[in-house]
Design a protein around this motif. Structure first.
Motif, PDB file in Angstrom:
ATOM      1  N   MET A 121       0.845  -1.195   0.000  1.00  0.00           N
ATOM      2  CA  MET A 121       0.000   0.000   0.000  1.00  0.00           C
ATOM      3  C   MET A 121       0.881   1.246   0.000  1.00  0.00           C
ATOM      4  O   MET A 121       0.432   2.328  -0.365  1.00  0.00           O
ATOM      5  N   ILE A 181      -1.400  -5.463  -7.584  1.00  0.00           N
ATOM      6  CA  ILE A 181      -2.847  -5.685  -7.588  1.00  0.00           C
ATOM      7  C   ILE A 181      -3.162  -7.142  -7.285  1.00  0.00           C
ATOM      8  O   ILE A 181      -4.063  -7.452  -6.506  1.00  0.00           O
ATOM      9  N   ARG A 192      -2.396  -7.848  -3.595  1.00  0.00           N
ATOM     10  CA  ARG A 192      -3.397  -7.371  -2.637  1.00  0.00           C
ATOM     11  C   ARG A 192      -4.619  -8.266  -2.596  1.00  0.00           C
ATOM     12  O   ARG A 192      -5.389  -8.238  -1.644  1.00  0.00           O
ATOM     13  N   LYS A 193      -4.823  -9.047  -3.662  1.00  0.00           N
ATOM     14  CA  LYS A 193      -5.915 -10.018  -3.602  1.00  0.00           C
ATOM     15  C   LYS A 193      -5.584 -11.134  -2.613  1.00  0.00           C
ATOM     16  O   LYS A 193      -6.476 -11.778  -2.077  1.00  0.00           O
ATOM     17  N   PHE A 253      -8.688  -1.385   7.730  1.00  0.00           N
ATOM     18  CA  PHE A 253      -8.088  -0.111   8.105  1.00  0.00           C
ATOM     19  C   PHE A 253      -8.543   0.354   9.478  1.00  0.00           C
ATOM     20  O   PHE A 253      -9.535  -0.105  10.027  1.00  0.00           O
ATOM     21  N   ASN A 262     -14.180   1.955   6.778  1.00  0.00           N
ATOM     22  CA  ASN A 262     -14.459   2.732   5.566  1.00  0.00           C
ATOM     23  C   ASN A 262     -15.309   1.962   4.562  1.00  0.00           C
ATOM     24  O   ASN A 262     -14.893   1.741   3.437  1.00  0.00           O
ATOM     25  N   PHE A 301     -17.941   1.428   1.667  1.00  0.00           N
ATOM     26  CA  PHE A 301     -18.387   2.316   0.592  1.00  0.00           C
ATOM     27  C   PHE A 301     -19.820   2.729   0.849  1.00  0.00           C
ATOM     28  O   PHE A 301     -20.580   1.971   1.456  1.00  0.00           O
ATOM     29  N   PHE A 329     -17.924  -6.221  -3.572  1.00  0.00           N
ATOM     30  CA  PHE A 329     -17.090  -5.304  -4.364  1.00  0.00           C
ATOM     31  C   PHE A 329     -15.835  -5.977  -4.909  1.00  0.00           C
ATOM     32  O   PHE A 329     -15.543  -5.903  -6.104  1.00  0.00           O
ATOM     33  N   ILE A 347     -14.961  -6.506  -8.942  1.00  0.00           N
ATOM     34  CA  ILE A 347     -13.848  -5.922  -9.706  1.00  0.00           C
ATOM     35  C   ILE A 347     -12.967  -7.006 -10.312  1.00  0.00           C
ATOM     36  O   ILE A 347     -12.203  -6.745 -11.228  1.00  0.00           O
ATOM     37  N   ARG A 369     -15.808  -7.705   3.845  1.00  0.00           N
ATOM     38  CA  ARG A 369     -15.440  -7.290   2.492  1.00  0.00           C
ATOM     39  C   ARG A 369     -14.036  -7.781   2.155  1.00  0.00           C
ATOM     40  O   ARG A 369     -13.750  -8.200   1.039  1.00  0.00           O
ATOM     41  N   GLY A 395      -9.948   6.813   2.339  1.00  0.00           N
ATOM     42  CA  GLY A 395     -10.300   5.448   2.714  1.00  0.00           C
ATOM     43  C   GLY A 395     -10.970   4.662   1.604  1.00  0.00           C
ATOM     44  O   GLY A 395     -10.744   3.460   1.475  1.00  0.00           O
ATOM     45  N   PHE A 396     -11.783   5.335   0.785  1.00  0.00           N
ATOM     46  CA  PHE A 396     -12.456   4.630  -0.312  1.00  0.00           C
ATOM     47  C   PHE A 396     -11.439   4.116  -1.314  1.00  0.00           C
ATOM     48  O   PHE A 396     -11.525   2.998  -1.795  1.00  0.00           O
ATOM     49  N   GLU A 430      -8.181   3.608  -0.767  1.00  0.00           N
ATOM     50  CA  GLU A 430      -7.343   2.591  -0.132  1.00  0.00           C
ATOM     51  C   GLU A 430      -8.082   1.279  -0.028  1.00  0.00           C
ATOM     52  O   GLU A 430      -7.539   0.214  -0.320  1.00  0.00           O
ATOM     53  N   ALA A 431      -9.357   1.349   0.378  1.00  0.00           N
ATOM     54  CA  ALA A 431     -10.112   0.115   0.567  1.00  0.00           C
ATOM     55  C   ALA A 431     -10.222  -0.646  -0.742  1.00  0.00           C
ATOM     56  O   ALA A 431     -10.024  -1.858  -0.772  1.00  0.00           O
ATOM     57  N   SER A 432     -10.521   0.056  -1.823  1.00  0.00           N
ATOM     58  CA  SER A 432     -10.697  -0.697  -3.060  1.00  0.00           C
ATOM     59  C   SER A 432      -9.362  -1.178  -3.612  1.00  0.00           C
ATOM     60  O   SER A 432      -9.269  -2.272  -4.153  1.00  0.00           O
ATOM     61  N   LEU A 433      -8.294  -0.380  -3.402  1.00  0.00           N
ATOM     62  CA  LEU A 433      -6.974  -0.865  -3.822  1.00  0.00           C
ATOM     63  C   LEU A 433      -6.586  -2.102  -3.019  1.00  0.00           C
ATOM     64  O   LEU A 433      -6.045  -3.062  -3.555  1.00  0.00           O
ATOM     65  N   ALA A 434      -6.889  -2.068  -1.721  1.00  0.00           N
ATOM     66  CA  ALA A 434      -6.533  -3.203  -0.867  1.00  0.00           C
ATOM     67  C   ALA A 434      -7.324  -4.448  -1.234  1.00  0.00           C
ATOM     68  O   ALA A 434      -6.968  -5.552  -0.851  1.00  0.00           O
ATOM     69  N   LEU A 435      -8.422  -4.267  -1.942  1.00  0.00           N
ATOM     70  CA  LEU A 435      -9.200  -5.429  -2.376  1.00  0.00           C
ATOM     71  C   LEU A 435      -8.720  -5.931  -3.735  1.00  0.00           C
ATOM     72  O   LEU A 435      -9.325  -6.819  -4.318  1.00  0.00           O
ATOM     73  N   GLY A 436      -7.659  -5.329  -4.241  1.00  0.00           N
ATOM     74  CA  GLY A 436      -7.118  -5.803  -5.505  1.00  0.00           C
ATOM     75  C   GLY A 436      -7.666  -5.075  -6.708  1.00  0.00           C
ATOM     76  O   GLY A 436      -7.641  -5.584  -7.813  1.00  0.00           O
ATOM     77  N   ALA A 437      -8.164  -3.865  -6.500  1.00  0.00           N
ATOM     78  CA  ALA A 437      -8.641  -3.086  -7.643  1.00  0.00           C
ATOM     79  C   ALA A 437      -7.454  -2.394  -8.307  1.00  0.00           C
ATOM     80  O   ALA A 437      -6.490  -2.042  -7.641  1.00  0.00           O
ATOM     81  N   THR A 438      -7.538  -2.214  -9.616  1.00  0.00           N
ATOM     82  CA  THR A 438      -6.531  -1.413 -10.288  1.00  0.00           C
ATOM     83  C   THR A 438      -6.827   0.050  -9.986  1.00  0.00           C
ATOM     84  O   THR A 438      -7.874   0.378  -9.437  1.00  0.00           O
ATOM     85  N   LYS A 439      -5.897   0.893 -10.369  1.00  0.00           N
ATOM     86  CA  LYS A 439      -6.072   2.314 -10.073  1.00  0.00           C
ATOM     87  C   LYS A 439      -7.351   2.865 -10.713  1.00  0.00           C
ATOM     88  O   LYS A 439      -8.130   3.560 -10.070  1.00  0.00           O
ATOM     89  N   GLN A 456      -9.950   1.145 -11.764  1.00  0.00           N
ATOM     90  CA  GLN A 456     -11.135   0.532 -11.127  1.00  0.00           C
ATOM     91  C   GLN A 456     -11.470   1.266  -9.841  1.00  0.00           C
ATOM     92  O   GLN A 456     -12.630   1.559  -9.558  1.00  0.00           O
ATOM     93  N   LYS A 481     -14.897   3.184  -9.722  1.00  0.00           N
ATOM     94  CA  LYS A 481     -15.947   2.494  -8.952  1.00  0.00           C
ATOM     95  C   LYS A 481     -16.150   3.077  -7.564  1.00  0.00           C
ATOM     96  O   LYS A 481     -17.266   3.034  -7.040  1.00  0.00           O
ATOM     97  N   SER A 482     -15.080   3.605  -6.970  1.00  0.00           N
ATOM     98  CA  SER A 482     -15.292   4.051  -5.592  1.00  0.00           C
ATOM     99  C   SER A 482     -14.896   5.500  -5.354  1.00  0.00           C
ATOM    100  O   SER A 482     -14.836   5.924  -4.211  1.00  0.00           O
TER     101      SER A 482
END
Lengths: 279, 401
Positions: free
Chosen positions: A80, A109, A112-113, A119, A123, A125, A135, A139, A188, B259-260, B262-271, B273, B277-278
């Motif tokens: 991160m 990417i 991170r999966k 956090f 947070n 969505f 989510f 993606i 999530r 946070g939005f 970071e959260a989606s990046l931490a879930l494996g989203a590309t930049k 995405q 999306k968020s």
């Protein structure tokens, strides 16, 4: 020059160790932090010479006073810190599942999966509870309703939230209480089935009751996931973790079984900190 | 003396030992009071100006637009384009007042009537359909172009670009755009969009800066400009409003918690995405409302469209009588129609108001057109501003994270 040489001589040793034919207790190691230095801005290392192994299925707590680098280390594990342009590992390697995560071939990417993160400030969505949990799968391109439904239910159950929200999956995730929102974030995170879950002070914004619930949840989750948790709260570390690592000023002072750290630490600095003499 | 000793307690205390908590009338206090009055006067002066403008325009403009009998609105004012107003008297002394098209019809129907006295008042007859339509088209093109470029720029600046000297300069340049006088934008639009912008054509014009033949076709990419047309006008307005749009979009993006992302990046989203999306879905309402507010300002600009798009007079509405090759297939025809359509020059409200207010002889017959136009235009712009404010408050209420 001498530094380079020593690195060269070191690395073959370590790679043979990580294949772990000789050392059976390393077989379960999922995260190897090997002599890592890290800096946000060139020239000032905020982490120095960190070496630690984290085993599969264990909860490892990172403790230490503010600014000691524990969150920074956590954010190195799933890259991160890449969000900060100048931040970089300046020495050593972090290997997760036997792969150097800072290898140019590694896609952060994809990493991170496998290494999820929860956090400090919950947070979710501003979407429905269902969409929040789905989510990560969406993606990844998963559209099939049955797969999503199943994953949402499983994740919410694992996060201990299913019974509270199963009748209102379509309502906004922001309508939940703070503790519920944090558990939603955990759901999530585990919905994408990571191997490792990183938690960055997951309870610091929560009330004591919600904190207790999350702590119980952590002890359940370690059956499935390897958990690394950063916490300010030493009681929390004793309650949830198997191993504890004490950081001070960017250095790993001591890492051992949690019981030993809190009862008979081998280092004076650790004892000072856990006995509340400073920090 | 006797009296004062008779009722001593109050007087005595006031004279001998002054209560420190009581009001004292010192110079400092007086200055305080004066300043508060001055500040108030300045503020209320603005209110007075605003009230005068609005009330005066309403008093003189509303009677043009509204009628006392059904349908209560002067429909002709909205369904006709501006034309000359003809006032004339015929031999029997009766007096007439009508728009020029109506007048010529009347003349055709009554060929033998002799007109004694005839006056033409340019632009004072008919309605404001042409200018309204033109302004709508100009601002429509402006919104599309400005939002597209502004949004892209804001996303790049806020999400992708790294900090540095060059980026600071880029930001400064964008902000400086806001300080450029509007007439300069008009000339810039003329120079770039009307005279140099590229078009695809089979027959490049001589004035083209240069032409590039397109392979495998007979066409050329010719940098000859789009001419004076609504496309050029819309683009010019868009460039002018860009700093406002970029600032609004960036502000909305900044309002979305880290946070939005970071959260989606931490879930494996590309930049992308993560952004699409968020971040964007939650930033978009804010961007849109702020942009509408900016657009209402640019809708009233005269200078930028003066050279690039606007005409004082135009008989046809922009979509009427666009030449199309009837033998071509549907796709070619609609392409031809579209390019013909956006190449039309238009009338526009601000330019129309400028014309009727400053470029024609003033008399009692021009006044209804002047005030009617201003009144309608003001109401339309105010409605848009109100809409944007309404949307923003609604959106702010929903936005609580």
């Amino acid at each position: 020059m001498p530094d380079q040489e020593s690195e060269e001589t070191l690395s073959p040793e370590h790679s043979s160790a990580s294949t772990s034919a000789q050392q059976p207790d390393l077989a379960d190691v999922v995260i190897e932090v090997d002599d890592v230095n890290f800096s946000y801005v060139k020239g000032t290392d905020v982490l120095r010479d960190i070496t630690m192994n984290i085993k599969r299925g264990e909860v490892t707590a990172l403790i230490g006073p503010s600014g000691c680098g524990k969150s920074t280390l956590l954010r190195c594990l799933n890259r991160m810190n890449d969000l900060i342009p100048t931040a970089a590992i300046t020495k050593g390697e972090i290997r997760i599942l036997d792969t150097n995560v800072y290898d140019p071939k590694v896609d952060p990417i994809e990493l991170r999966k496998h290494v999820g993160m929860v956090f400090q400030k919950y947070n979710p969505f501003p979407k429905s509870i269902y969409e929040n949990v789905a989510f990560g799968l969406r993606i990844q391109g998963i559209k099939k309703k049955s797969v999503l439904d199943e994953a949402v239910e499983r994740s919410l159950k694992s996060a201990g939230l299913w019974n509270e929200v199963k009748d209102r999956l379509d309502t906004s995730g922001l309508g939940l209480s703070g503790g519920q929102q944090q558990r939603l974030c955990i759901a999530r995170t585990i919905a994408v089935e990571p191997k490792i879950v990183l938690m960055d002070e997951p309870c610091s914004a929560l009330d004591p009751i919600s904190t207790t619930i999350i702590e119980e949840l952590i002890t359940q989750l370690k059956e499935e996931f390897t958990i690394v948790i950063v916490t300010h709260n030493m009681q929390q570390a004793t309650r949830v973790s198997d191993k504890t690592a004490y950081f001070y000023l960017g250095e790993l002072i001591e890492m051992d079984d949690t019981i030993r750290i809190f009862n008979s630490p081998s280092r004076k600095e650790t004892e000072d900190y856990i006995s509340g003499r400073f920090g | 003396m006797e009296v004062s000793t008779q009722d001593p307690p109050l007087d005595a205390s006031a004279e001998t030992m002054e209560n420190p908590l009581y009001k004292k009338h010192t110079a400092v206090k007086r200055r305080d009071a004066t300043i508060s009055v001055l500040l108030g006067v300045a503020t209320y002066a603005i209110l007075a100006c605003a009230a005068f403008i609005f009330l005066d325009i309403m008093r003189k403009g509303a009677p043009v637009v509204f009628e006392s009998s059904f349908p209560f609105v002067n429909t002709e004012f909205f369904t006709q384009s501006p034309e000359s107003l003809i006032t004339f008297e015929i031999e029997d002394g009766s007096y007439f007042e009508m728009g020029s098209s109506e007048f010529y019809e009347w003349k055709r129907e009554n060929p033998e009537t002799r007109i004694v006295e005839e006056h033409a008042h340019p632009y004072s007859g008919g309605g404001i359909l042409g200018p309204l339509v033109g302004t709508a088209l100009l601002t429509g093109i402006c919104i599309v172009v400005a939002l597209f470029i502004g949004l892209a720029t804001a996303i790049f600046l806020n999400e992708y670009s790294s900090k540095g000297k060059f980026m600071d300069m880029l930001r400064l340049a964008i902000m400086n755009l806001a300080g450029v006088p509007s007439i300069v934008f008009g000339l810039f639009g003329l120079g770039l969009f009307c005279l140099v912008a590229p078009v695809i054509t089979d027959v490049p014009q001589e004035r083209a800066l240069f032409t590039i033949p397109i392979f495998f076709t007979d066409s050329y990419l010719s940098f000859e400009g789009w001419g004076t047309c609504m496309l050029a006008g819309g683009f010019t307005l868009a460039v002018m409003i860009l700093p406002v749009i970029i600032a609004a979009c960036e502000e909305s993006l900044k309002a979305i918690p880290m946070g939005f992302r970071e959260a989606s990046l931490a879930l494996g989203a590309t930049k992308w995405q993560s952004i699409s999306k968020s971040v964007l879905p939650y930033a978009f309402p804010g961007m849109l409302t702020a942009s509408i507010l900016g657009i209402t300002r640019v809708a009233g600009e005269t200078a930028p469209i003066m050279f690039t798009a606007a005409l004082a007079h135009k008989d046809k509405l922009p979509w009427q009588d666009i030449p199309v090759n009837k033998n071509a297939n549907f796709l070619a025809q609609s392409g031809e129609w579209t390019s013909g359509f956006v190449s039309q020059s238009v009338q526009a409200m601000p330019y129309h108001i400028y014309t009727v207010a400053a470029r024609i002889p003033q008399n009692e017959w021009t006044r209804p057109m002047q005030y009617g136009s201003v009144f309608v235009f003001m109401v339309v712009v105010m409605l848009f501003a109100a809409l944007s404010i309404f949307l923003r408050t609604r959106y702010r209420k929903k936005m609580k994270w």
